[in-house]
Design a protein around this motif. Sequence first.
Motif, PDB file in Angstrom:
ATOM      1  N   ARG A  29      72.935  46.098  61.702  1.00  6.90           N
ATOM      2  CA  ARG A  29      74.273  45.939  61.131  1.00  6.90           C
ATOM      3  C   ARG A  29      74.219  44.867  60.048  1.00  6.90           C
ATOM      4  O   ARG A  29      73.733  43.767  60.303  1.00  6.90           O
ATOM      5  CB  ARG A  29      75.270  45.542  62.217  1.00  6.90           C
ATOM      6  CG  ARG A  29      75.538  46.647  63.210  1.00  6.90           C
ATOM      7  CD  ARG A  29      76.638  46.233  64.193  1.00  6.90           C
ATOM      8  NE  ARG A  29      76.929  47.319  65.108  1.00  6.90           N
ATOM      9  CZ  ARG A  29      76.750  47.249  66.420  1.00  6.90           C
ATOM     10  NH1 ARG A  29      76.301  46.141  66.981  1.00  6.90           N
ATOM     11  NH2 ARG A  29      77.045  48.287  67.178  1.00  6.90           N
ATOM     12  N   PRO A  33      78.514  41.051  61.135  1.00  7.85           N
ATOM     13  CA  PRO A  33      79.321  41.276  62.344  1.00  7.85           C
ATOM     14  C   PRO A  33      80.529  42.156  62.021  1.00  7.85           C
ATOM     15  O   PRO A  33      81.191  41.977  60.994  1.00  7.85           O
ATOM     16  CB  PRO A  33      79.756  39.869  62.751  1.00  7.85           C
ATOM     17  CG  PRO A  33      78.731  38.963  62.148  1.00  7.85           C
ATOM     18  CD  PRO A  33      78.324  39.629  60.855  1.00  7.85           C
ATOM     19  N   GLY A  34      80.775  43.139  62.880  1.00  5.22           N
ATOM     20  CA  GLY A  34      81.911  44.037  62.688  1.00  5.22           C
ATOM     21  C   GLY A  34      81.643  45.192  61.743  1.00  5.22           C
ATOM     22  O   GLY A  34      82.492  46.069  61.585  1.00  5.22           O
ATOM     23  N   GLU A  35      80.492  45.203  61.082  1.00  9.47           N
ATOM     24  CA  GLU A  35      80.141  46.326  60.215  1.00  9.47           C
ATOM     25  C   GLU A  35      79.240  47.285  60.967  1.00  9.47           C
ATOM     26  O   GLU A  35      78.603  46.915  61.942  1.00  9.47           O
ATOM     27  CB  GLU A  35      79.471  45.822  58.936  1.00  9.47           C
ATOM     28  CG  GLU A  35      80.448  45.055  58.056  1.00  9.47           C
ATOM     29  CD  GLU A  35      79.878  44.745  56.692  1.00  9.47           C
ATOM     30  OE1 GLU A  35      78.902  45.418  56.275  1.00  9.47           O
ATOM     31  OE2 GLU A  35      80.402  43.837  56.041  1.00  9.47           O
ATOM     32  N   TRP A  36      79.200  48.514  60.485  1.00  8.96           N
ATOM     33  CA  TRP A  36      78.451  49.559  61.172  1.00  8.96           C
ATOM     34  C   TRP A  36      77.023  49.671  60.664  1.00  8.96           C
ATOM     35  O   TRP A  36      76.741  49.431  59.492  1.00  8.96           O
ATOM     36  CB  TRP A  36      79.142  50.907  60.973  1.00  8.96           C
ATOM     37  CG  TRP A  36      80.441  51.070  61.699  1.00  8.96           C
ATOM     38  CD1 TRP A  36      81.131  50.108  62.390  1.00  8.96           C
ATOM     39  CD2 TRP A  36      81.203  52.253  61.803  1.00  8.96           C
ATOM     40  NE1 TRP A  36      82.279  50.641  62.909  1.00  8.96           N
ATOM     41  CE2 TRP A  36      82.344  51.959  62.570  1.00  8.96           C
ATOM     42  CE3 TRP A  36      81.040  53.539  61.334  1.00  8.96           C
ATOM     43  CZ2 TRP A  36      83.319  52.908  62.876  1.00  8.96           C
ATOM     44  CZ3 TRP A  36      82.001  54.488  61.622  1.00  8.96           C
ATOM     45  CH2 TRP A  36      83.121  54.171  62.393  1.00  8.96           C
ATOM     46  N   ASN A  72      87.084  52.615  64.636  1.00 11.20           N
ATOM     47  CA  ASN A  72      86.368  51.477  65.222  1.00 11.20           C
ATOM     48  C   ASN A  72      86.416  51.509  66.745  1.00 11.20           C
ATOM     49  O   ASN A  72      85.438  51.168  67.410  1.00 11.20           O
ATOM     50  CB  ASN A  72      86.921  50.157  64.680  1.00 11.20           C
ATOM     51  CG  ASN A  72      86.569  49.977  63.217  1.00 11.20           C
ATOM     52  OD1 ASN A  72      85.420  50.119  62.820  1.00 11.20           O
ATOM     53  ND2 ASN A  72      87.565  49.690  62.399  1.00 11.20           N
ATOM     54  N   VAL A  84      83.029  52.060  69.457  1.00  9.94           N
ATOM     55  CA  VAL A  84      82.719  51.234  70.626  1.00  9.94           C
ATOM     56  C   VAL A  84      82.850  52.056  71.907  1.00  9.94           C
ATOM     57  O   VAL A  84      81.932  52.086  72.733  1.00  9.94           O
ATOM     58  CB  VAL A  84      83.641  49.993  70.672  1.00  9.94           C
ATOM     59  CG1 VAL A  84      83.463  49.225  71.973  1.00  9.94           C
ATOM     60  CG2 VAL A  84      83.378  49.097  69.468  1.00  9.94           C
TER      61      VAL A  84
END
Length: 142
Positions: free
Chosen positions: A37, A40-43, A80, A84
């Motif tokens: 990734r 953080p928080g990116e795919w 998102n 998850v």
Amino acid sequence: MSLTRSERERLIQQYADGPARLEGALGRVPAEARKWRPAPGEWSAHEVACHCADSETNAAARIRYVVCEAEPLVLGYDENVWAVALDYHGHPVDVALATVRAVRANTAVMLRRLPEEAWAKEGRHTASGRYQSFADLLRRDG
């Protein structure tokens, strides 16, 4: 704005060619980097490919609802949350890519067979309101 037959065919072909472009792009990412990734928080590239399978499945259903239903309601979803909840990193990317290929191929055949009046139909999206005709969507997302 309506499409001519040749414009429509060009856009449908561009749409049908999408899976090969996706697979080509993923193929340029080294296997050991596919789950990396960038922040953080990116795919990761793997997650993007898995999302494409879910997105494609949703898009195929949306197109069919718009074509078939009198007052089509198109459901939105939080991509998102799906990434998850469905553990995209744990999902086999080859299965995701096969899904994109199969769903696109099936939908492209359906699009080529639609009657003229179907191309102007619209729906309502649960999150964004007016859901454009898929002639507009092919122009944008092809």
